[in-house]
Design a protein around this motif. Structure first.
Motif, PDB file in Angstrom:
ATOM      1  N   ALA A 127      -8.636  -1.425  -2.624  1.00 30.65           N
ATOM      2  CA  ALA A 127      -8.090  -0.206  -2.026  1.00 30.65           C
ATOM      3  C   ALA A 127      -6.768   0.203  -2.666  1.00 30.65           C
ATOM      4  CB  ALA A 127      -7.908  -0.395  -0.526  1.00 30.65           C
ATOM      5  N   ALA A 128      -5.938  -0.772  -3.026  1.00 24.64           N
ATOM      6  CA  ALA A 128      -4.650  -0.473  -3.655  1.00 24.64           C
ATOM      7  C   ALA A 128      -4.808  -0.119  -5.132  1.00 24.64           C
ATOM      8  CB  ALA A 128      -3.692  -1.659  -3.509  1.00 24.64           C
ATOM      9  N   GLY A 129      -5.859  -0.638  -5.747  1.00 16.94           N
ATOM     10  CA  GLY A 129      -6.069  -0.394  -7.177  1.00 16.94           C
ATOM     11  C   GLY A 129      -5.208  -1.270  -8.068  1.00 16.94           C
ATOM     12  N   VAL A 130      -4.504  -2.229  -7.466  1.00 19.73           N
ATOM     13  CA  VAL A 130      -3.678  -3.174  -8.221  1.00 19.73           C
ATOM     14  C   VAL A 130      -3.764  -4.532  -7.535  1.00 19.73           C
ATOM     15  CG1 VAL A 130      -2.041  -1.438  -9.080  1.00 19.73           C
ATOM     16  CG2 VAL A 130      -1.568  -2.619  -6.928  1.00 19.73           C
ATOM     17  N   ALA A 131      -3.553  -5.600  -8.291  1.00 20.93           N
ATOM     18  CA  ALA A 131      -3.557  -6.941  -7.722  1.00 20.93           C
ATOM     19  C   ALA A 131      -2.219  -7.278  -7.073  1.00 20.93           C
ATOM     20  CB  ALA A 131      -3.885  -7.969  -8.796  1.00 20.93           C
TER      21      ALA A 131
ATOM     22  N   HIS B 278      -0.109   4.198  -1.576  1.00 22.21           N
ATOM     23  CA  HIS B 278      -1.575   4.137  -1.661  1.00 22.21           C
ATOM     24  C   HIS B 278      -2.201   4.723  -0.395  1.00 22.21           C
ATOM     25  CE1 HIS B 278      -0.872   1.390  -5.008  1.00 22.21           C
ATOM     26  NE2 HIS B 278      -0.117   0.666  -4.215  1.00 22.21           N
ATOM     27  N   PRO B 279      -2.049   6.024  -0.162  1.00 22.26           N
ATOM     28  CA  PRO B 279      -2.656   6.608   1.032  1.00 22.26           C
ATOM     29  C   PRO B 279      -4.182   6.537   0.932  1.00 22.26           C
ATOM     30  CG  PRO B 279      -1.851   8.331  -0.421  1.00 22.26           C
ATOM     31  CD  PRO B 279      -1.412   7.025  -1.016  1.00 22.26           C
ATOM     32  N   GLY B 280      -4.827   6.580   2.048  1.00 21.10           N
ATOM     33  CA  GLY B 280      -6.293   6.566   2.041  1.00 21.10           C
ATOM     34  C   GLY B 280      -6.829   5.223   2.474  1.00 21.10           C
ATOM     35  N   GLU B 281      -7.681   4.634   1.659  1.00 16.65           N
ATOM     36  CA  GLU B 281      -8.411   3.418   2.029  1.00 16.65           C
ATOM     37  C   GLU B 281      -7.479   2.244   2.336  1.00 16.65           C
ATOM     38  OE1 GLU B 281     -11.613   1.077   3.100  1.00 16.65           O
ATOM     39  OE2 GLU B 281     -11.456   3.233   2.862  1.00 16.65           O
ATOM     40  N   LEU B 282      -6.396   2.081   1.594  1.00 10.35           N
ATOM     41  CA  LEU B 282      -5.507   0.952   1.861  1.00 10.35           C
ATOM     42  C   LEU B 282      -4.919   1.029   3.267  1.00 10.35           C
ATOM     43  CD1 LEU B 282      -4.247  -1.675   0.868  1.00 10.35           C
ATOM     44  CD2 LEU B 282      -2.312  -0.328   0.054  1.00 10.35           C
ATOM     45  N   VAL B 283      -4.622   2.215   3.740  1.00  7.86           N
ATOM     46  CA  VAL B 283      -4.085   2.380   5.094  1.00  7.86           C
ATOM     47  C   VAL B 283      -5.080   1.809   6.110  1.00  7.86           C
ATOM     48  CG1 VAL B 283      -3.391   4.069   6.832  1.00  7.86           C
ATOM     49  CG2 VAL B 283      -2.686   4.365   4.450  1.00  7.86           C
TER      50      VAL B 283
ATOM     51  N   VAL C  62      -7.540  -0.417   5.458  1.00  5.00           N
ATOM     52  CA  VAL C  62      -7.719  -1.852   5.218  1.00  5.00           C
ATOM     53  C   VAL C  62      -6.563  -2.649   5.824  1.00  5.00           C
ATOM     54  CG1 VAL C  62      -7.791  -3.628   3.414  1.00  5.00           C
ATOM     55  CG2 VAL C  62      -9.158  -1.552   3.174  1.00  5.00           C
ATOM     56  N   LEU C  63      -5.342  -2.158   5.699  1.00  3.14           N
ATOM     57  CA  LEU C  63      -4.180  -2.899   6.211  1.00  3.14           C
ATOM     58  C   LEU C  63      -4.254  -3.139   7.715  1.00  3.14           C
ATOM     59  CD1 LEU C  63      -1.211  -1.376   4.176  1.00  3.14           C
ATOM     60  CD2 LEU C  63      -2.222  -3.654   3.946  1.00  3.14           C
ATOM     61  N   ARG C  64      -4.934  -2.274   8.445  1.00  5.03           N
ATOM     62  CA  ARG C  64      -5.074  -2.457   9.898  1.00  5.03           C
ATOM     63  C   ARG C  64      -5.825  -3.733  10.251  1.00  5.03           C
ATOM     64  NH1 ARG C  64      -7.258   3.295  10.315  1.00  5.03           N
ATOM     65  NH2 ARG C  64      -5.367   4.526  10.064  1.00  5.03           N
ATOM     66  N   ARG C  65      -6.662  -4.208   9.323  1.00  2.00           N
ATOM     67  CA  ARG C  65      -7.495  -5.390   9.587  1.00  2.00           C
ATOM     68  C   ARG C  65      -6.976  -6.649   8.905  1.00  2.00           C
ATOM     69  NH1 ARG C  65     -11.130  -1.591   7.536  1.00  2.00           N
ATOM     70  NH2 ARG C  65     -11.627  -2.995   5.837  1.00  2.00           N
TER      71      ARG C  65
ATOM     72  N   VAL D 295       4.604 -11.525  -0.423  1.00  3.20           N
ATOM     73  CA  VAL D 295       3.789 -11.104   0.713  1.00  3.20           C
ATOM     74  C   VAL D 295       2.334 -11.114   0.247  1.00  3.20           C
ATOM     75  CG1 VAL D 295       3.222  -9.192   2.269  1.00  3.20           C
ATOM     76  CG2 VAL D 295       5.610  -9.607   1.622  1.00  3.20           C
ATOM     77  N   GLU D 296       1.507 -11.921   0.894  1.00  7.22           N
ATOM     78  CA  GLU D 296       0.072 -11.976   0.587  1.00  7.22           C
ATOM     79  C   GLU D 296      -0.663 -11.123   1.614  1.00  7.22           C
ATOM     80  OE1 GLU D 296      -1.132 -13.815  -2.012  1.00  7.22           O
ATOM     81  OE2 GLU D 296       0.586 -15.104  -2.425  1.00  7.22           O
ATOM     82  N   VAL D 297      -1.481 -10.191   1.153  1.00  6.89           N
ATOM     83  CA  VAL D 297      -2.243  -9.295   2.020  1.00  6.89           C
ATOM     84  C   VAL D 297      -3.692  -9.767   2.004  1.00  6.89           C
ATOM     85  CG1 VAL D 297      -2.913  -6.909   2.447  1.00  6.89           C
ATOM     86  CG2 VAL D 297      -0.656  -7.415   1.479  1.00  6.89           C
ATOM     87  N   LEU D 298      -4.153 -10.293   3.154  1.00  6.42           N
ATOM     88  CA  LEU D 298      -5.456 -10.934   3.233  1.00  6.42           C
ATOM     89  C   LEU D 298      -6.386 -10.183   4.190  1.00  6.42           C
ATOM     90  CD1 LEU D 298      -4.040 -14.523   3.691  1.00  6.42           C
ATOM     91  CD2 LEU D 298      -4.831 -13.490   1.563  1.00  6.42           C
TER      92      LEU D 298
END
Length: 84
Positions: free
Chosen positions: A15-19, A39-44, A46-49, A75-78
């Motif tokens: 969703a972010a398009g970057v690692a 990164h508006p859109g899908e990342l927003v 995904v971050l909720r979950r 910060v690890e986003v899992l």
């Protein structure tokens, strides 16, 4: 402001398009707000979950505005993972 790295995994990475990317923030809430702006859109969505690790430690149910970030931290986003 602390500076460090946000690492995205699985669906968050897609969703972010970057690692990974740098952060400049005092709290997890500030770092995530900046990521949502970049990164508006899908990342927003995904971050909720997602769950988060700060320098290897789980954030759990703590309010993101209370989680302080360290200089040079990570910060690890899992997102939720399938399987088991």
């Amino acid at each position: 402001m602390a500076q460090g790295t946000v690492r995205y995994w699985a669906a968050a990475k897609a969703a972010a398009g970057v690692a990974e990317e740098p952060y400049e923030a005092e709290t997890l809430a500030e770092a995530l707000d900046a990521a949502r702006e970049r990164h508006p859109g899908e990342l927003v969505r995904v971050l909720r979950r997602c769950s988060f690790l700060i320098d290897g430690g789980p954030v759990g149910t703590r309010g993101h505005e209370t989680v302080r970030l360290a200089e040079g931290g990570t910060v690890e986003v899992l997102p939720p993972f399938a399987g088991g």
